[in-house]
Write a protein that holds these residues in place. Structure first.
Motif, short mmCIF file in Angstrom:
data_model
loop_
_atom_site.label_atom_id
_atom_site.label_comp_id
_atom_site.label_asym_id
_atom_site.label_seq_id
_atom_site.Cartn_x
_atom_site.Cartn_y
_atom_site.Cartn_z
N ALA A 112 17.84 5.20 6.59
CA ALA A 112 17.25 4.34 5.57
C ALA A 112 16.32 3.33 6.25
CB ALA A 112 18.34 3.62 4.79
N GLY A 113 15.09 3.20 5.74
CA GLY A 113 14.15 2.23 6.31
C GLY A 113 13.33 2.77 7.46
N ASP A 114 13.58 4.03 7.86
CA ASP A 114 12.79 4.62 8.95
C ASP A 114 11.52 5.27 8.40
OD1 ASP A 114 14.54 3.79 10.86
OD2 ASP A 114 15.45 5.76 11.23
N ILE A 115 10.57 5.46 9.31
CA ILE A 115 9.26 6.00 8.91
C ILE A 115 8.95 7.26 9.72
CG2 ILE A 115 6.78 5.47 8.80
CD1 ILE A 115 7.73 2.44 8.93
N GLY A 116 8.52 8.30 9.02
CA GLY A 116 8.08 9.52 9.68
C GLY A 116 6.63 9.80 9.30
N LEU A 117 5.92 10.50 10.18
CA LEU A 117 4.53 10.89 9.90
C LEU A 117 4.44 12.41 10.01
CD1 LEU A 117 1.45 10.43 9.57
CD2 LEU A 117 1.35 10.01 12.05
N LEU A 118 4.12 13.06 8.90
CA LEU A 118 3.96 14.52 8.89
C LEU A 118 2.61 14.89 9.48
CD1 LEU A 118 5.48 15.00 5.33
CD2 LEU A 118 6.57 15.60 7.51
N ASP A 119 2.44 16.17 9.80
CA ASP A 119 1.17 16.56 10.43
C ASP A 119 0.05 16.65 9.39
OD1 ASP A 119 -0.56 17.01 12.51
OD2 ASP A 119 0.72 18.50 13.47
N ASN A 120 -1.16 16.75 9.91
CA ASN A 120 -2.40 16.76 9.13
C ASN A 120 -2.31 17.65 7.88
OD1 ASN A 120 -5.03 16.86 8.24
ND2 ASN A 120 -5.92 17.11 10.30
N THR A 121 -2.38 17.05 6.72
CA THR A 121 -2.25 17.81 5.47
C THR A 121 -3.27 18.95 5.39
OG1 THR A 121 -3.75 16.26 4.36
CG2 THR A 121 -1.39 15.81 4.18
N ARG A 122 -4.42 18.77 6.02
CA ARG A 122 -5.49 19.77 5.92
C ARG A 122 -5.33 20.92 6.90
NH1 ARG A 122 -10.95 16.17 4.76
NH2 ARG A 122 -10.19 15.22 2.83
N PHE A 123 -4.21 20.96 7.67
CA PHE A 123 -3.91 22.15 8.47
C PHE A 123 -3.53 23.31 7.56
CE2 PHE A 123 -2.37 20.07 12.72
CZ PHE A 123 -3.67 19.67 12.98
N TRP A 124 -3.15 23.00 6.33
CA TRP A 124 -2.69 24.04 5.40
C TRP A 124 -3.70 24.21 4.27
CZ3 TRP A 124 0.34 20.55 7.97
CH2 TRP A 124 1.31 21.11 8.81
N PRO A 125 -4.16 25.44 4.03
CA PRO A 125 -5.19 25.67 3.01
C PRO A 125 -4.76 25.20 1.62
CG PRO A 125 -4.50 27.76 4.03
CD PRO A 125 -3.76 26.68 4.73
N GLY A 126 -3.44 25.13 1.39
CA GLY A 126 -2.95 24.67 0.09
C GLY A 126 -3.32 23.24 -0.22
N GLU A 127 -3.63 22.44 0.81
CA GLU A 127 -4.01 21.05 0.57
C GLU A 127 -5.32 20.96 -0.20
OE1 GLU A 127 -3.04 18.19 0.38
OE2 GLU A 127 -4.29 16.66 1.31
N GLU A 128 -6.41 21.45 0.42
CA GLU A 128 -7.71 21.33 -0.24
C GLU A 128 -7.83 22.25 -1.45
OE1 GLU A 128 -11.07 20.24 2.66
OE2 GLU A 128 -9.50 21.02 3.97
#
Ligand code: ADP
Ligand code: MG
Length: 401
Positions: A112-128
């Motif tokens: 609880a209260g920790d922060i994570g950063l996921l990888d570049n959303t645009r690595f996956w074609p589903g993003e754009e």
């Protein structure tokens, strides 16, 4: 203003919640480190508030243009150090966006209260592609969605729009501030409203001009655009930057303004030179009808600026995009600097609400030392312009309830 939920609509204690937070971490980089962390500063309040209230925070961001495939140079791990430095907190980099690695990180590592950063959303074609299956797979990792990236709100992507369909959606603090400021400037502004539109070309801002003539009482045209307007009215602008082929378009805009009761302000006097250089020997100020064939208009003149300052004194609201002259080169910043200072002073006095945006505009206002005194300065380039065009921003619409 359309209604949207904010962090105030969430319970005070967010323990047990996993917040998927879309932020803008597309930082300008040089030699592997960020040269400007303004974007991180902008999302800091939202991240720290959610973490402080006990949520596990998972940051979602794009970085550069990887075009739907992984690229090590464009991993968000490149900016994790900068994010940690600004937040003053540890941030766990998670090299995926969905799947078991994310599940394990959220369930077994982050507390609880920790922060994570996921990888570049645009690595996956589903993003754009705004693929609903992709959005749903991301949504499975969280319990709520916060969008704090106004600058990406003109894109209908999975993490800027799609996620809002799968999770309760909230505007982050920076998104909230931006939407309130923009609403005060053009949504439900106090009249009279003045718009300054400057910059290089009419062609890049046609939609902006067309929208504004129906919205504001005073349209102030500066920069290279003013040359195109002057030329359309039969003024000889010499060697100035000018889009002569837009004469008809400009006439149409002037007609529309006329019908809508919007006064279009063009300069009486201008600053001209024979060569585009700092403090050239050929520099002079003249009436717009006295520009010689071998001269170019590079800034508005002092009389024009004085008249425009008088216009601003009668207005309650100002929205500004585009410098009045070629401000990067001395002394062609004079008109922009002078009018910016007038607007800043009127804002300080409380008689004007002033909102500005645009890449070069932000730089020009900073150069004038006026940034701090404007009511709001938007750093969202593309999204700000689309908003000035009166377009609906998909990332904003998705938050509306
Ligand atoms: P923004 O990035 O704020 O939207 P623009 O990109 O439309 O602004 O326009 C900024 C550019 O316009 C600046 O590079 C400036 O030098 C140029 N400009 C302004 N006035 C003139 C002029 N009279 N002649 C040539 N360039 C001009
Ligand atoms: Mg620009």
């Amino acid at each position: 203003m359309a209604k949207f939920k904010t962090l105030d609509d969430l319970p005070a204690d967010l323990t047990g919640e996993v917040a998927l937070v879309r932020v803008d971490l597309n930082l300008p980089m040089k030699d592997g480190s960020a040269t400007d962390v303004t974007r991180v500063e902008a999302v800091k309040p939202t991240i720290l508030e959610l973490a402080g209230r006990g949520a596990k925070v998972l940051l979602l961001a794009h970085f550069g243009r990887p075009g739907g495939q992984r690229s090590s140079m464009l991993s968000t791990s490149m900016v994790v150090g900068d994010v940690e430095a600004v937040l003053g907190k540890e941030v766990m980099f998670i090299p995926e966006i969905t799947g078991p690695v994310v599940v394990q990180s959220v369930e077994s590592i982050l507390r609880a209260g920790d922060i994570g950063l996921l990888d570049n959303t645009r690595f996956w074609p589903g993003e754009e592609g705004n693929d609903p299956n992709f959005a749903q797979a991301i949504a499975a990792h969280g319990t709520l969605y916060v969008n704090d990236a106004f600058s990406a709100a003109h894109r209908a992507h999975a993490t800027t729009e799609g996620l809002a369909h799968f999770l309760p959606a909230y505007a982050g603090r920076s998104m909230e501030a931006e939407l309130k400021a923009l609403d005060a400037a053009l949504g439900a502004p106090q009249a009279p409203v003045a718009a300054v539109v400057g910059g290089a070309k009419v062609s890049t801002k046609l939609a902006v001009l067309e929208h504004l003539v129906g919205k504001v009482q005073h349209l102030i045209i500066g920069g290279g655009m003013a040359n195109t307007f002057l030329a359309a009215r039969g003024v000889d602008v010499g060697k100035s930057l000018c889009e002569h082929d837009l004469a008809e378009t400009v006439s149409r805009i002037m007609d529309e303004a006329d019908k809508a009761g919007c006064t279009v302000h063009l300069p009486y006097d201008v600053v001209v030179a024979k060569e585009f250089a700092a403090n050239p020997a050929s520099l002079r100020t003249c009436n717009v009808h006295e520009v010689a064939l071998d001269e170019m208009i590079l800034d508005l003149g002092p009389q024009a600026v004085e008249a425009l300052a008088d216009v601003l004194k009668t207005c309650r609201t100002l929205v500004w995009n585009g410098p009045l002259g070629a401000f990067e080169t001395e002394p062609f910043d004079a008109a922009t600097v002078a009018l910016a200072r007038t607007a800043a002073a009127l804002t300080l006095e409380g008689s004007l609400v002033s909102v500005a945006g645009g890449g070069d505009t932000v730089a020009a206002l900073a150069q004038a030392g006026a940034s701090d005194d404007f009511t709001y300065i938007s750093t969202a380039g593309g999204a700000f312009l689309e908003w000035m065009e009166g377009r609906e921003l998909p990332g904003v619409s998705a938050l509306e309830s």
